[in-house]
Scaffold this active site. Structure first.
Site, mmCIF file in Angstrom:
data_model
loop_
_atom_site.group_PDB
_atom_site.id
_atom_site.type_symbol
_atom_site.label_atom_id
_atom_site.label_comp_id
_atom_site.label_asym_id
_atom_site.label_seq_id
_atom_site.Cartn_x
_atom_site.Cartn_y
_atom_site.Cartn_z
ATOM 1 N N LYS A 15 0.849 -1.046 0.510
ATOM 2 C CA LYS A 15 0.309 0.197 0.172
ATOM 3 C C LYS A 15 0.661 1.572 -0.164
ATOM 4 C CE LYS A 15 -2.083 -1.551 3.761
ATOM 5 N NZ LYS A 15 -0.981 -2.224 4.403
ATOM 6 N N ARG A 90 -10.345 0.388 7.805
ATOM 7 C CA ARG A 90 -10.156 -0.468 7.970
ATOM 8 C C ARG A 90 -10.704 -1.244 9.288
ATOM 9 N NH1 ARG A 90 -3.896 0.399 8.300
ATOM 10 N NH2 ARG A 90 -3.306 -2.047 9.280
ATOM 11 N N ARG A 129 12.042 -5.652 5.423
ATOM 12 C CA ARG A 129 11.659 -4.316 4.990
ATOM 13 C C ARG A 129 12.569 -3.217 5.666
ATOM 14 N NH1 ARG A 129 5.730 -2.087 5.884
ATOM 15 N NH2 ARG A 129 5.687 -2.921 7.445
ATOM 16 N N ARG A 165 10.422 -1.428 10.964
ATOM 17 C CA ARG A 165 9.417 -1.379 12.394
ATOM 18 C C ARG A 165 9.261 -2.520 13.379
ATOM 19 N NH1 ARG A 165 4.944 -0.426 8.196
ATOM 20 N NH2 ARG A 165 3.561 -1.087 9.986
#
Ligand code: AP5
Ligand code: MG
Ligand code: ZN
Length: 224
Positions: A15, A90, A129, A165
């Site tokens: 996204k 969401r 990531r 993260r």
């Protein structure tokens, strides 16, 4: 022309990657509720203190807070010509709240893009990531590594160190996926019913192929 887009998909579906591209191409602001919340946590604001434990454990923060930050963000002047909502709504209550916000603004969404992908692939993607805390650029150690290991390669970031993260640990990713399937997936029906707003895109394709498909959708729906 204006464009009002929601980008929907599981954690790691891409996204943020696609929303950043669209924002750059069309000049519409990229509104990521996750990024806004992380900034509150980082700056230890009152909101940040309230939401830190939800985010850390991979749960959704309360709907009222998510809706409040979106209403406030949409009131800023740069949203007059459109916006890309990434990570909002969401839950069904959030989607109903967005319907009300849009009605109050005399606006309608152009499309809801759903990025589809298998859960197992997402876990690997999120383990690899890395993001730049300075400019928000999203990297992947496997698919899209930075030119210099561990550092953002944008000249203006001056070698900022990339971060992993804290909600990208495997256990937390599994919790986030569960929340996605239980609470966010019902939105697929919600948007299918709303004038057929939903457009499915294969999130397992390459980032370029996905971007091209999204551009085709925007053109077809008259948002460019
Ligand atoms: P949020 O930050 O929104 O996280 P998320 O929805 O879990 O999604 P991610 O940001 O992890 O993934 P993404 O789809 O953006 O993928 P990306 O492009 O980075 O939310 C975090 C938390 O905030 C929530 O858990 C909740 O606590 C809270 N929150 C946020 N909004 C809320 C709301 N509305 N209500 C309540 N709580 C809320 O890509 C992932 C990786 O894959 C990257 O490494 C990237 O380089 C790579 N990649 C991307 N595309 C491809 C491709 N096509 N092929 C190969 N690799 C790719
Ligand atoms: Mg994201
Ligand atoms: Zn950077």
């Amino acid at each position: 022309m204006a464009g009002r887009v929601v980008i929907l998909g599981a954690p790691g579906a891409g996204k943020g990657t696609q929303a950043r591209r669209m924002a750059k191409k069309h000049g519409w602001p990229h509104i990521s509720t996750g990024d806004i919340f992380r900034s509150h946590v980082e700056h230890k604001t009152a909101i940040g203190q309230k939401i830190e434990s939800f985010m850390h454990s991979g749960q959704l923060v309360p709907d009222t807070l998510a809706c409040q930050i979106v209403v406030e963000r949409l009131a800023e002047p740069d949203c007059a010509r459109g916006y890309i909502l990434d990570g909002f709504p969401r839950s069904v209550p959030q989607a109903l709240a967005l319907d009300t916000m849009l009605a109050d603004r005399h606006e309608a969404l152009d499309t809801v893009v759903l990025l589809t992908i298998d859960d197992e692939e997402l876990i690997g993607r999120l383990a690899a990531r890395r993001t730049c805390p300075h400019c928000g650029k999203i990297y992947n150690l496997t698919f899209n590594p930075p030119k210099i290991a561990g550092q953002c390669d944008k000249p203006e970031c001056d070698g900022a160190l990339l971060v992993h993260r804290d909600d990208d640990q495997e256990d937390t990713v599994r919790r986030r996926l569960k929340v996605y399937h239980e609470t966010t997936e019902p939105l697929i029906q919600h948007y299918k019913k709303r004038r057929g707003l939903l457009e499915r895109v294969d999130g397992g394709a390459s980032p370029d192929a996905i971007a091209e498909q999204i551009e085709g959708i925007l053109k077809r729906r008259g948002a460019e």
